[in-house]
Write an enzyme that holds these catalytic residues in place. Structure first.
Site, PDB file in Angstrom:
ATOM      1  N   ARG A 113     -31.390 -70.964 -63.236  1.00  0.00           N
ATOM      2  CA  ARG A 113     -30.941 -70.065 -62.173  1.00  0.00           C
ATOM      3  C   ARG A 113     -30.060 -70.862 -61.216  1.00  0.00           C
ATOM      4  O   ARG A 113     -30.413 -71.945 -60.789  1.00  0.00           O
ATOM      5  CB  ARG A 113     -32.164 -69.519 -61.415  1.00  0.00           C
ATOM      6  CG  ARG A 113     -31.939 -69.077 -59.971  1.00  0.00           C
ATOM      7  CD  ARG A 113     -31.312 -67.697 -59.914  1.00  0.00           C
ATOM      8  NE  ARG A 113     -30.852 -67.404 -58.557  1.00  0.00           N
ATOM      9  CZ  ARG A 113     -31.577 -66.797 -57.637  1.00  0.00           C
ATOM     10  NH1 ARG A 113     -32.816 -66.441 -57.871  1.00  0.00           N
ATOM     11  NH2 ARG A 113     -31.051 -66.531 -56.448  1.00  0.00           N
ATOM     12  N   ARG A 122     -27.491 -63.755 -61.875  1.00  0.00           N
ATOM     13  CA  ARG A 122     -28.537 -64.759 -62.047  1.00  0.00           C
ATOM     14  C   ARG A 122     -29.285 -64.556 -63.348  1.00  0.00           C
ATOM     15  O   ARG A 122     -29.488 -63.436 -63.800  1.00  0.00           O
ATOM     16  CB  ARG A 122     -29.507 -64.725 -60.867  1.00  0.00           C
ATOM     17  CG  ARG A 122     -30.030 -63.366 -60.587  1.00  0.00           C
ATOM     18  CD  ARG A 122     -30.329 -63.093 -59.152  1.00  0.00           C
ATOM     19  NE  ARG A 122     -29.311 -63.487 -58.211  1.00  0.00           N
ATOM     20  CZ  ARG A 122     -29.452 -63.389 -56.903  1.00  0.00           C
ATOM     21  NH1 ARG A 122     -30.565 -62.932 -56.399  1.00  0.00           N
ATOM     22  NH2 ARG A 122     -28.498 -63.727 -56.084  1.00  0.00           N
ATOM     23  N   ASP A 125     -34.562 -63.963 -61.453  1.00  0.00           N
ATOM     24  CA  ASP A 125     -35.087 -63.925 -60.091  1.00  0.00           C
ATOM     25  C   ASP A 125     -36.590 -63.780 -60.212  1.00  0.00           C
ATOM     26  O   ASP A 125     -37.050 -62.877 -60.928  1.00  0.00           O
ATOM     27  CB  ASP A 125     -34.585 -62.648 -59.398  1.00  0.00           C
ATOM     28  CG  ASP A 125     -33.629 -62.936 -58.279  1.00  0.00           C
ATOM     29  OD1 ASP A 125     -33.527 -64.093 -57.860  1.00  0.00           O
ATOM     30  OD2 ASP A 125     -32.984 -61.979 -57.824  1.00  0.00           O
ATOM     31  N   ASP A 127     -39.514 -63.171 -57.623  1.00  0.00           N
ATOM     32  CA  ASP A 127     -39.826 -62.925 -56.209  1.00  0.00           C
ATOM     33  C   ASP A 127     -41.282 -62.520 -56.033  1.00  0.00           C
ATOM     34  O   ASP A 127     -41.774 -61.629 -56.741  1.00  0.00           O
ATOM     35  CB  ASP A 127     -38.948 -61.804 -55.651  1.00  0.00           C
ATOM     36  CG  ASP A 127     -37.515 -62.245 -55.402  1.00  0.00           C
ATOM     37  OD1 ASP A 127     -37.322 -63.430 -55.069  1.00  0.00           O
ATOM     38  OD2 ASP A 127     -36.611 -61.420 -55.537  1.00  0.00           O
TER      39      ASP A 127
END
Length: 197
Positions: A113, A122, A125, A127
């Site tokens: 990334r 990207r 991710d 999160d």
């Protein structure tokens, strides 16, 4: 072994049931919600790789994986980037939020990334959307995720895996989703992510 050894005492049934109900592999685990997104390379393979990497983390178990959704990238001119594949996973973990964040970053780095531009494309991710009922404005890791309650690409798959879920301090996911709407979040019934064995 002497009879005074506490390890040979029978364990009350209620305790055994609580342990089984939580997760036999973890002691006093916490619930957390993780959002995954990818719009570079083999997006499905990358999402699955991230899920497998989470499961391979000591002190972490993946408990549920949402369907795959396809969404348009945020904040960019339409057609200049590939669409995203998004998913949400529910986990149980004994890791504190800071360690979970480090693990998420390590997984992102493993998939190369690159954080060179805001809203740039990207590979992956990872999160942390929510951790138990924790509300924290720590700049390193704001909990719940500061924009999760207004992002359909998080709320839709989260609602799929936990219809009763609540965003700490914001209210039920179902209500937030009703306010935001599901426009632009398209389920990919032809794609599937596996729950790790």
């Amino acid at each position: 072994m002497s009879s005074s050894d506490p390890t040979v005492q029978p364990v009350p049934t209620s305790v055994v049931e609580q342990v089984d109900a939580a997760d036999v592999t973890l002691s006093n685990p916490k619930r957390a919600v993780i959002s995954l997104g990818s719009n570079l390379g083999n997006r499905l393979e990358t999402l699955q790789g991230a899920i497998d990497a989470l499961e391979d983390t000591p002190g972490l178990r993946v408990k549920a994986v949402s369907p795959v959704y396809e969404t348009d990238p945020w904040g960019v001119v339409p057609g200049t980037q590939a669409t995203y594949f998004n998913a949400v996973v529910l986990i149980k973990t004994t890791l504190p939020p800071s360690s979970l964040l480090e693990r998420g970053h390590a997984i992102e780095e493993a998939f190369e990334r690159v954080r060179d531009e805001r809203w740039g494309p990207r590979t992956i991710d990872v999160d942390i959307v929510a951790y138990q009922d924790v509300v924290s404005d720590d700049p390193q890791l704001t909990l719940p995720h500061p924009r999760a309650h207004e992002r359909a690409f998080v709320l839709v798959p989260w609602h799929d895996v936990d219809p009763q879920a609540e965003v700490p301090g914001r209210g039920p996911v179902a209500g937030l989703l009703a306010a935001v709407g599901q426009e632009g979040v398209r389920v990919r019934v032809d794609l599937e992510l596996r729950l790790p064995e």
